[in-house]
Design an enzyme around this catalytic site. Sequence first.
Site, short mmCIF file in Angstrom:
data_model
loop_
_atom_site.label_atom_id
_atom_site.label_comp_id
_atom_site.label_asym_id
_atom_site.label_seq_id
_atom_site.Cartn_x
_atom_site.Cartn_y
_atom_site.Cartn_z
N ARG A 213 -13.54 13.47 -6.45
CA ARG A 213 -13.44 12.40 -7.45
C ARG A 213 -11.99 11.98 -7.66
NH1 ARG A 213 -18.40 13.43 -11.66
NH2 ARG A 213 -19.92 13.63 -10.00
N GLU A 215 -10.47 10.62 -9.91
CA GLU A 215 -10.11 10.39 -11.31
C GLU A 215 -8.61 10.58 -11.44
OE1 GLU A 215 -12.69 13.47 -12.56
OE2 GLU A 215 -14.29 12.11 -13.19
N ARG A 221 -9.60 20.02 -17.60
CA ARG A 221 -10.98 20.31 -17.17
C ARG A 221 -11.48 19.41 -16.06
NH1 ARG A 221 -15.00 17.97 -20.99
NH2 ARG A 221 -13.97 16.21 -21.94
N HIS A 222 -10.56 18.70 -15.40
CA HIS A 222 -10.95 17.89 -14.24
C HIS A 222 -10.13 18.28 -13.03
CE1 HIS A 222 -12.46 15.22 -17.46
NE2 HIS A 222 -13.38 14.93 -16.56
N GLU A 356 -18.78 19.73 -21.65
CA GLU A 356 -19.94 19.46 -20.78
C GLU A 356 -19.85 20.34 -19.53
OE1 GLU A 356 -20.47 15.34 -19.34
OE2 GLU A 356 -21.10 16.25 -17.45
N SER A 359 -24.82 17.76 -16.17
CA SER A 359 -25.53 16.53 -16.52
C SER A 359 -26.75 16.44 -15.64
CB SER A 359 -24.67 15.30 -16.22
OG SER A 359 -23.73 15.10 -17.21
N ARG A 407 -16.09 24.45 -14.13
CA ARG A 407 -16.31 24.24 -15.57
C ARG A 407 -17.02 25.44 -16.19
NH1 ARG A 407 -16.91 18.81 -17.47
NH2 ARG A 407 -15.05 17.87 -16.62
P1 ATP Z 1 -16.94 14.57 -17.53
O1 ATP Z 1 -17.61 13.63 -18.48
O2 ATP Z 1 -16.70 15.92 -18.11
O3 ATP Z 1 -15.77 13.99 -16.84
P2 ATP Z 1 -18.96 13.72 -15.69
O4 ATP Z 1 -20.04 13.35 -16.67
O5 ATP Z 1 -18.13 12.66 -15.09
O6 ATP Z 1 -18.03 14.83 -16.36
P3 ATP Z 1 -21.02 14.45 -13.82
O7 ATP Z 1 -20.99 13.30 -12.90
O8 ATP Z 1 -22.05 14.49 -14.88
O9 ATP Z 1 -19.58 14.60 -14.51
O10 ATP Z 1 -21.00 15.78 -12.95
C1 ATP Z 1 -21.81 16.91 -13.18
C2 ATP Z 1 -20.97 18.13 -13.53
O11 ATP Z 1 -19.97 18.37 -12.54
C3 ATP Z 1 -20.20 18.00 -14.82
O12 ATP Z 1 -21.01 18.31 -15.93
C4 ATP Z 1 -19.09 19.01 -14.62
O13 ATP Z 1 -19.57 20.32 -14.85
C5 ATP Z 1 -18.79 18.88 -13.13
N1 ATP Z 1 -17.69 17.95 -12.88
C6 ATP Z 1 -17.75 16.61 -12.77
N2 ATP Z 1 -16.56 16.07 -12.52
C7 ATP Z 1 -15.70 17.10 -12.44
C8 ATP Z 1 -14.28 17.17 -12.18
N3 ATP Z 1 -13.55 16.11 -11.94
N4 ATP Z 1 -13.72 18.41 -12.16
C9 ATP Z 1 -14.46 19.52 -12.39
N5 ATP Z 1 -15.78 19.49 -12.64
C10 ATP Z 1 -16.40 18.31 -12.66
MG MG Z 2 -21.87 14.12 -16.93
#
Ligand code: ATP
Ligand code: MG
Length: 433
Positions: A213, A215, A221-222, A356, A359, A407
């Site tokens: 990702r 981001e 936490r990312h 979180e 999801s 996470r």
């Molecule tokens: P957040 O809102 O915390 O950025 P997200 O809703 O974008 O997460 P999802 O697409 O729902 O993330 O991904 C499912 C799961 O994968 C998340 O609940 C989290 O545990 C993990 N996750 C997602 N993006 C990341 C990241 N950039 N780094 C670490 N863990 C991640």
């Molecule tokens: Mg999510």
Amino acid sequence: MYRSHYSKEITKTEYNSKVIVAGWVEDTRNLGSIAFLILRDKKGTLQLTILKKKIPELFEKFISLPRESVISVKGLCKENGKVRNGYEILPDSVDILSISETPLPLGVVDKVEADFDTRLDNRIIDLRKPETQAIFKIRNAVLAVAHEYLRSQSFLEIHTPKIIASSSEGGTDVFKLQYFEKEAFLAQSPQLYKQGLMATGLDRVYEIAWYFRAEEHNTRRHLNESTAIDVEMAFIKDEEDVMRILENLVHAMWKRASECTEELDILKKTVTIPKIPFPRLTYDYVVNKIQQRQSPIQWGMDFSTEDERLLGDIMKKEGIDFYFITKYPLESKPFYTMPSGDKYSRGFDLECKGVEISSGSQRIHDVTLLKERLKACNLNPQDFYAYLNAFRYGMPPHGGFGFGIERFLMELLEISNIRECILFPRDRSRLTP
Ligand code: ATP
Ligand code: MG
């Protein structure tokens, strides 16, 4: 084979016999006529006691060894109540397998904690520390039980492509790459593939996979490259069927972690096994609750980090660490999420202490509705042609979730920075080691 390859602990039956031990020189103390050397391997440390007058050349060899050199030693194992593990080794010979350079960029047993970037820059040395290793031993244990649990529920382990033609989730947080003459992307999740498989009869699948990702924000936490457990299951009645698998999985992993007593002791942590089922809080209930606590959230918005933390505090007061947030507004969830009426969706999040960790949702399995939702989310159905094909020839109702491993570990071990939970973190500024 040198001993550390199988790292058997020395037991009392070996006292007064010759043993071979191998590992890293953690520390040496030269008192003139006697020297002590602490040798470390995967299982821990032991003491070598070297008398100068016994074999003077050997004594010289030992005291000139730089810290973190690798040696194999043959010697007599002698009981000694004054030594921490109850015995010492009196060496007869040493094989020097690798001499470490000096100075070390990072100490393994230094009292003063190095700053985090220095630790990550020298991750190989950082990973020699028992407390760093403990995290990855627990990670290994919880992943083993995740495989066990999911297989026991008839889930099939799969591996899907990580180089893909269109972004998995829509959105812009994708890494682009040149794929011969074409543009491609690194997969943000296995979403589109695991859903496609629901049309094959392989109706329960899981993948322990990479998320890439792009981001741009640097948070605690990312990560830009993270790992997750992804699950998809068909013939469900609604999202409750999915949530039950998720809470049982989390429960099994948390329980297995609580059994890693050696590692938890090293980390000075205790793990309390949560009760299942976890409470289900609807989105509306949560919005109301946090608005009363001065959150600026408006209906329809996603929760901010601060909102999640606030809710975490409220739940903590009730003695609850884990809870689902259910019935999210449709607009706050990805295009493939099954609507529930006009405004709501069958999407949920699992939260742990205000963060979180997963999801999931029931997904749309009707191709016409799916195309409508793509358009409503400003995505072009043409870009999802291959994905949509899977829905055209018989697709059962299905749902699933993505569950971040780092996470999870972060919350499990109350580690404040997610980078501690992956061997070689990738973030906005870090691409090596
Ligand atoms: P957040 O809102 O915390 O950025 P997200 O809703 O974008 O997460 P999802 O697409 O729902 O993330 O991904 C499912 C799961 O994968 C998340 O609940 C989290 O545990 C993990 N996750 C997602 N993006 C990341 C990241 N950039 N780094 C670490 N863990 C991640
Ligand atoms: Mg999510």
